[in-house]
Structures are given as C-alpha cells and as structure tokens.
Design a protein around this motif. Structure first.
Motif, mmCIF file in Angstrom:
data_model
loop_
_atom_site.group_PDB
_atom_site.id
_atom_site.type_symbol
_atom_site.label_atom_id
_atom_site.label_comp_id
_atom_site.label_asym_id
_atom_site.label_seq_id
_atom_site.Cartn_x
_atom_site.Cartn_y
_atom_site.Cartn_z
ATOM 1 N N PRO A 55 0.844 -1.186 0.000
ATOM 2 C CA PRO A 55 0.000 0.000 0.000
ATOM 3 C C PRO A 55 0.885 1.244 0.000
ATOM 4 N N PRO A 56 0.374 2.358 -0.472
ATOM 5 C CA PRO A 56 1.210 3.536 -0.573
ATOM 6 C C PRO A 56 1.589 4.099 0.787
ATOM 7 N N VAL A 57 0.855 3.719 1.773
ATOM 8 C CA VAL A 57 1.117 4.313 3.075
ATOM 9 C C VAL A 57 0.867 3.302 4.175
ATOM 10 N N LEU A 75 -6.658 20.237 7.657
ATOM 11 C CA LEU A 75 -6.240 18.945 7.098
ATOM 12 C C LEU A 75 -7.320 17.888 7.321
ATOM 13 N N ASN A 76 -7.880 17.873 8.509
ATOM 14 C CA ASN A 76 -8.915 16.876 8.796
ATOM 15 C C ASN A 76 -10.189 17.135 8.006
ATOM 16 N N PHE A 77 -10.499 18.389 7.809
ATOM 17 C CA PHE A 77 -11.642 18.737 6.964
ATOM 18 C C PHE A 77 -11.415 18.178 5.559
ATOM 19 N N ALA A 78 -10.216 18.407 5.052
ATOM 20 C CA ALA A 78 -9.877 17.891 3.719
ATOM 21 C C ALA A 78 -9.915 16.366 3.703
ATOM 22 N N LEU A 79 -9.452 15.760 4.797
ATOM 23 C CA LEU A 79 -9.427 14.298 4.854
ATOM 24 C C LEU A 79 -10.838 13.721 4.743
ATOM 25 N N ASN A 80 -11.806 14.358 5.395
ATOM 26 C CA ASN A 80 -13.197 13.901 5.273
ATOM 27 C C ASN A 80 -13.651 13.897 3.812
ATOM 28 N N LEU A 81 -13.311 14.985 3.103
ATOM 29 C CA LEU A 81 -13.717 15.078 1.697
ATOM 30 C C LEU A 81 -13.008 14.013 0.858
ATOM 31 N N GLU A 82 -11.749 13.751 1.188
ATOM 32 C CA GLU A 82 -11.008 12.725 0.448
ATOM 33 C C GLU A 82 -11.579 11.334 0.734
ATOM 34 N N TYR A 83 -12.042 11.116 1.975
ATOM 35 C CA TYR A 83 -12.710 9.841 2.278
ATOM 36 C C TYR A 83 -13.905 9.639 1.353
ATOM 37 N N LEU A 84 -14.664 10.722 1.168
ATOM 38 C CA LEU A 84 -15.841 10.626 0.302
ATOM 39 C C LEU A 84 -15.431 10.344 -1.144
ATOM 40 N N GLU A 85 -14.504 11.144 -1.648
ATOM 41 C CA GLU A 85 -14.072 10.953 -3.034
ATOM 42 C C GLU A 85 -13.414 9.584 -3.214
ATOM 43 N N GLY A 86 -12.544 9.239 -2.270
ATOM 44 C CA GLY A 86 -11.846 7.954 -2.361
ATOM 45 C C GLY A 86 -12.821 6.792 -2.355
ATOM 46 N N SER A 87 -13.846 6.877 -1.502
ATOM 47 C CA SER A 87 -14.831 5.794 -1.436
ATOM 48 C C SER A 87 -15.593 5.674 -2.746
ATOM 49 N N TYR A 88 -15.973 6.820 -3.305
ATOM 50 C CA TYR A 88 -16.745 6.808 -4.552
ATOM 51 C C TYR A 88 -15.936 6.199 -5.694
ATOM 52 N N GLU A 136 -6.831 9.488 -5.347
ATOM 53 C CA GLU A 136 -7.578 9.823 -4.133
ATOM 54 C C GLU A 136 -7.108 8.973 -2.954
ATOM 55 N N ASN A 137 -6.804 7.709 -3.226
ATOM 56 C CA ASN A 137 -6.241 6.874 -2.163
ATOM 57 C C ASN A 137 -4.915 7.448 -1.671
ATOM 58 N N ALA A 138 -4.114 7.934 -2.619
ATOM 59 C CA ALA A 138 -2.823 8.522 -2.237
ATOM 60 C C ALA A 138 -3.026 9.778 -1.398
ATOM 61 N N HIS A 139 -4.038 10.572 -1.739
ATOM 62 C CA HIS A 139 -4.305 11.780 -0.948
ATOM 63 C C HIS A 139 -4.700 11.426 0.482
ATOM 64 N N ILE A 140 -5.543 10.405 0.610
ATOM 65 C CA ILE A 140 -5.938 9.970 1.953
ATOM 66 C C ILE A 140 -4.704 9.562 2.742
ATOM 67 N N PRO B 294 0.090 14.168 -13.847
ATOM 68 C CA PRO B 294 1.468 13.881 -13.447
ATOM 69 C C PRO B 294 1.644 14.135 -11.955
ATOM 70 N N THR B 295 1.822 13.061 -11.194
ATOM 71 C CA THR B 295 1.929 13.235 -9.740
ATOM 72 C C THR B 295 3.048 12.373 -9.173
ATOM 73 N N ASP B 296 3.405 12.691 -7.937
ATOM 74 C CA ASP B 296 4.307 11.830 -7.194
ATOM 75 C C ASP B 296 3.485 10.725 -6.525
#
Lengths: 357, 346
Positions: A55-57, A75-88, A136-140, B294-296
């Motif tokens: 896994p990436p992390v 950051l946590n606010f953003a993380l919530n949004l990434e959870y949504l996008e990542g799940s979708y 999106e997984n990487a962002h999470i 293009p990303t890391d």
C-alpha cells in the motif's frame, strides 16, 4: 466487492508514480524534519523499488502534530472530503472499499453505505476512473501521514446509488431526475462522470478556499499539489462531459450530459448558501457553472473551467462546502451538522454548516 | 502581425556548444541518470537527515530578495506566452496590444507562420477558444494586481520556422532534422502538442511559487490561476489521450510522443529532478489505467523552481538568461535559468 489482496494491487497502478516518490522522499523528509521532527514519512523510506504491491502508506502515528491547531482542523476537513471521493472512485473503478489501514482515527468511525463497480462501456473512461481512484487513495494516505494520531476516522458516508442514496437526493434537488426518480452514478459511463463532477468541483473549490487559511508553508505547497491534482481530475471529467454532450462525437453519445451538468451546477449554487463576499477576488453568488457551451468573442466555446471574469477558479468556504455535501437545502435558514453524503456529519472540528457563510 | 525578425540559428552557448548540442547531451545524460536514481535516493535520504534545517524551497526562499511583485511578474511573462499562443491558434492574431505594455523592454512577438488553426474537430476548437479567454484574463488580472509595476510583454518566439522555439522543442523531444519545422498551428493534434508543452509547466511553476508568496490576496489569486492551469492541463491531456492510440510523430503512438516531450522537459530542468510524466497508460492486474495527472506517489502535482521553469521555456539546460520562447529573456527581476542539468563548470 474484491478481496484485500486484490485491493492492494490497486496501489501498483502507476509504478512510475511510485518511483516518483523516491524523489519526494528527498524533498519532503527534509521539509517534515524541519517542520518539527515529524516521523510520519518514515513509512515511505523504503528503498526497494520492487515494492509495488505494498500500500502507498502505512501510517505511523505521531503523538503530536507539527502543525497549528488551525492547520490540523483544515487537514482533517480535507481528509473527510477525500474519504468521500476515495470511497466513490474506489467503488466505481474497482468495486472495493477503502483499505482498512486508511480509515481509522479519532472520532466515530462510520460505515460506507452503497457503491459498486461500474460496468464501463468505454475502456478509456474506465482507465480514468482507476487513475483517479489511485490518486484519491494517495491523498488519503498523505493527509493521514501528516496528521499522524490526530487524523480523524472515516465518518459515516452515503454513496448509495439507490432511491434513498445521497446521489439521488442531489439529482432530485437539481432536477437531473424527477422528484421521484433515482440517480445511480454506477449505472453507466455518463452517470459515473456526472457523479464525479458533483464531487470533484467541490473538492477543487474547498482546497482553493482554504489556501489562504493555511499557516504552514510546507503544508501550503502540499495543499497546492492536491489542489492541482483535483483540478486535473476536474478538467478531465468536465471535458469528457462536454464532448459526450454532443451526439456523434468521438467516444459516445449522451445528448443531455451538458444539460445535466448545468443542472447540477445550479443546484450547488442554490444550496451552498453563498452570498457575494468581498474579495480578492470577489466570490460571486453564481460561483458554479455547467460545462457550456457559451459564446466568447462571437464563437462557440466550452466552459470546462468554472471561473470568474478574471479567469480565476472559485473558492468555497468550509461552510459552503458543508452545505453542499450535507445537501443542505435549508441552509439559508438553519445550520446543520450532518446529512446527504455524510449522514452523521464530518469528523473533526469543522463540521457544522452555518446558515450564513 | 509584426514583421518576423530573423532569429540567429544555433546560438553558441558559453561553452561553445550550440543549443541543439546541449539539448542532446542533456537528453543522453538522462538515461544515465535513471540508472543512477536508486543510488541517488539512498544518498539523498542520508543528506536529508543531516540538513534538517531546510525546506525544499528554503534555499530559494532564504536567498531571495524577491518580492511578491517579482513573482507575479514572473508569472505574467508565462501568461503572455500562453495567451499569445492560444490567441494565435484561435484567432490568428496576438492578444490586444493594450494588454502588453509595462516596465522593461517591450519586445517583438515573432509569430511568423502562426495562424488560426483549421480545426477538424469542432470540440477542440471550442476548448481552444475557452482556454484563450482564460489566459488573456490571467494576463489582465496579473497586470491589474501589479498596477504600474507590471512588466511589458517581452520578445517571444511563437513562429514555425525550423529555427523556431517550437521546432527546437520538437527537435529535443522527437529528434526531427534541423531543416524541419514543428508547426503547432497545422492541425488539431499539433495544436494539442503545442498546448501540452506549456500547460504542465505552468502548473508546476505556480505550485513551486506558492510558498514564496507573502500576500494573502496574491496567494488567493495564484491558487486560483494554478487551479485553472491544472484544469487546462487535464483537459488537454485527456483530449490527447482520446487519440492516444494513433501513430505518433516520433513515437509508436501519440501517447509515446507525450513521454518524449516529458522527457525533454525533464532533461532541461535539472539532473536530480524527475518532475514530468507523459500520458502512457499502465496495465496492472486491476486493469488499464491512464496517467492524465502527473503526480508523485502521494498524488501531489510537482513543483518547479523559477529557475527550472526558465530552463524549459528558454530551451536550455544551462544557466542562461534568454533563449527558446523568450529570445531576449523574460522581463522582471527573475530572469535566470537554474542550469541544474549541467555542472557549473560545463
């Protein structure tokens, strides 16, 4: 749903991106150490170029954060949004849910309702879905690494494509489907793209809106990197919707994609509770736009990028974003701390929308 | 349309090599670099631990005496370039002269051979028209923010001769003969390639500059433009990808061509950086996967320093102050390319 082992292979998606991380280590580890002895990136310090199935992390919790309390909240606010996008995207592209190592944290961990793999008709649209899912997984993972033990858990999320799903609620309020209709973003390529537009534009405006609120310069540059990636995604999705909105063009025919995009945009304008605020640049009431067509200098033009008259992408305040993801149609009269895509609200300190942003 | 001034062919660099030779050497060194990368990363981790005082951008930030105005003017130069390219491609004319005045030397735009593209695909034409409007808006909003401090439009080369900047860039990427031209106005695909050359660079430039900006107002503008440029890049790369299986100009496919352009950019901007990716697909067990962004490994877009950006638009790996798309250099205080791709002694 596919098994965990298969899911891990998701992270092998772009081997080159993995290789890029080697460079990122050089840059980021320096920055993070300087920012206060954070060890969060230690999990990346693996010199084995063959670790493509990992896994990436693997979050390494840290007892404290190097960031200010305000930055942690953002950051946590953003993380919530990434959870949504990542799940979708993970559901749509792979028929899977987020890796178990990516969802724990502070606050109440919730369940994800709904979501399934799209039977894509167009192999290229499928390839885009997989790429975005990986991003999106990487962002999470990235946000969780930087938050360490302060990362919030995934809240309850509704990405259901059924009659009682959040997507249907959004589509009904925007008129994409009738008041009794169902909008299933997993039904076909076009529906998937409309669902993606619904979420991606919100992500862009949320990151843009937070840019001036972030205290840490290190974090700011990272957030700029996520903003850029989200914007690439949106450019991809909206340009496809524009092209597919015309019969007989390259990849498909869907005569009303453009109209649907406009409807979604109008609905967001209504529910984000926005009023014109002072700039710079000024945030206008009509801060959301469909994909066109529009007329520029007497000729037909697309409207892939939703911008103000200065050619600048809109920002949304946290409250405006919350009103949208909570599908807060009554936002002008009442605040809310849950609903829509987040039935129990976000986790973290930024969670209650306000009637007047 | 201003008369096209003659542009000297194969200007000699400080070491006597022609620009073309330098480009080729930089490209060759890239292959070597890739094989060394693993060792490099091992070494870099050690270095990172002991030089814990520095952020990635601190060397630039600490040494800088640059102001927000300097950074916005640097961005304005890039927007002049992009806006004129899209205006020429859509309307056959440069941007309005009223949007080109300012401090520094107002230069001549060499647009010899540039013309409105006869688009075969009306959708591409409509995308181009949108982007042209966005880029002119960026020129104007930056000029407005800078007021009387705004720099004038510098000399630029958007022509199509064999010695043009576009042809030089294409030579670096596709190894076309010195007598051949690359004409980004010839057809839809060439136009997309021309756009591709610029868009990702703009994204990395704005991202790299973001932590250097002190004014919240300017930061908000810069973040907004960054996002627009990334939308454009996502759009352009997606449209190229839709034609990705077609034969390329040099590579086996259009997608392979994008990797060659990406490699050329990477070769110009420094020996230790890999800040660029084409759109070649991968095919892991989970299925065919695109590479529009293009990303890391963290899903973050890349940053370039101002010096690295200038290496690309000057089309030189060296520490030069002019060349390529800006024959007289950019206007403002940030004018020198980094030259990371060649040793200082070279």
């Amino acid at each position: 749903m596919i098994d965990q082992e298969t899911l891990d292979e998701v992270f092998a998606i772009a081997k080159r991106k993995r290789e890029e991380r080697r460079r990122f280590i050089k840059v980021a580890s320096t920055a993070m150490i300087a920012a206060g002895g954070m060890s969060a990136l230690a999990a990346c310090n693996n010199n084995n170029d063959e670790d493509v199935t990992a896994p990436p992390v693997t979050p390494t919790p840290t007892p404290t954060s190097a960031f200010t309390a305000g930055d942690v909240d953002i950051l946590n606010f953003a993380l919530n949004l990434e959870y949504l996008e990542g799940s979708y995207y993970t559901a749509a592209a792979l028929g899977a849910s987020l890796n178990a190592t990516l969802v724990s944290g502070t606050g109440t961990q919730g369940a994800v309702t709904g979501g399934r793999q799209v039977a894509f008709a167009d192999r290229l649209v499928a390839s885009y879905a997989r790429e975005i899912a990986a991003d999106e997984n990487a962002h999470i993972g990235f946000l969780r690494q930087n938050l360490g033990s302060l990362a919030v858990a995934i809240p309850a999320i509704n990405i259901d494509g059924g009659a009682s799903g959040a997507f249907t609620a959004a589509a009904r309020s925007s008129g994409v489907v009738p008041a009794t209709g169902t909008f299933d973003p997993y039904a076909n390529d076009d529906n998937f793209l409309l669902g993606a537009m619904l979420l991606s534009d919100v992500g862009v405006t949320a990151y843009k809106g937070s840019a001036t609120l972030i205290a840490s310069k290190t974090l700011l540059e990272a957030a700029a990197g996520i903003l850029a990636t989200e914007s690439y995604h949106t450019g991809l999705i909206r340009s496809l919707l524009y092209r597919r909105g015309v019969p007989g063009t390259t990849i498909a025919t869907a005569a009303n994609d453009r109209q649907n995009a406009e409807l979604i945009s109008n609905a967001r304008d209504t529910i984000d509770g926005n009023t014109t605020t002072a700039g710079p640049p000024a945030i206008f009431a009509d801060d959301d736009q469909g994909v066109g067509p529009v007329t520029i200098n007497g000729g037909t033009a697309s409207n892939v990028v939703p911008t103000d008259s200065n050619g600048i992408v809109f920002g949304r305040t946290a409250n405006q974003v919350l009103n949208i993801v909570y599908l807060n149609t009554n936002s002008r009269t009442a605040g809310s701390s849950g609903g829509g895509f987040f039935p129990s609200g976000l986790n973290g300190n930024i969670r209650a929308s306000a009637a007047t942003p | 349309m201003p008369a096209a001034p003659l542009r000297p062919c194969n200007v000699k660099g400080e070491d006597g090599m022609s620009e073309g030779q330098q480009l080729m050497e930089a490209l060759e060194s890239r292959v070597e670099r890739r094989s060394e990368r693993r060792e490099f990363f091992k070494a870099a981790l050690g270095v990172a631990a002991v030089t814990a005082g520095g952020f990635a951008f601190t060397s630039q930030a600490a040494a800088q005496t640059v102001t927000d105005n300097d950074i916005l003017n640097f961005a304005l130069n890039l927007e002049y370039l992009e806006a004129n390219f899209y205006y020429l491609a859509v309307y056959g004319t440069p941007i309005p002269l009223t949007s080109t005045t300012g401090t520094g030397t107002q230069g001549v735009l060499n647009a010899a051979g540039a013309r409105a593209v006869t688009f075969a695909d009306p959708i591409i034409a409509e995308f181009a028209r949108e982007i042209a409007a966005d880029e002119l808006a960026h020129v104007n909003v930056l000029r407005q923010a800078l007021g009387t401090a705004a720099v004038a439009q510098p000399a630029m080369d958007l022509s199509v001769a064999p010695t043009s900047a576009f042809s030089t860039a294409a030579r670096a990427a596709f190894d076309i003969p010195t007598t051949a031209s690359f004409d980004p106005y010839a057809n839809d695909l060439n136009f997309l390639y021309g756009a591709y050359i610029f868009e990702d660079v703009g994204v990395t430039a704005y991202k790299g500059a973001s932590p250097l900006i002190t004014s919240k107002a300017y930061l908000d503008v810069a973040a907004g433009i960054l996002s627009v440029e990334a939308h454009h890049a996502g759009l352009i790369r997606t449209q190229i990808d839709l034609r990705g299986d077609e034969p390329g100009l040099k590579g086996a496919t259009v997608r392979a061509d994008t990797e060659l352009v990406s490699n050329a950019r990477d070769s110009l901007d420094g020996t230790t950086s890999d800040l660029d990716q084409g759109i070649a697909q991968s095919n892991p067990p989970t299925g065919l996967t695109s590479n529009i962004v293009p990303t890391d490994g963290n899903g973050l877009a890349f940053s370039r320093t101002t010096g690295q950006v200038l290496n690309i638009v000057y089309l030189t790996p060296q520490q030069r102050s002019a060349g390529g798309f800006f024959p007289q250099g950019v206007n403002g205080t940030i004018v020198k390319a980094a030259g990371d791709a060649v040793p200082a002694a070279a």
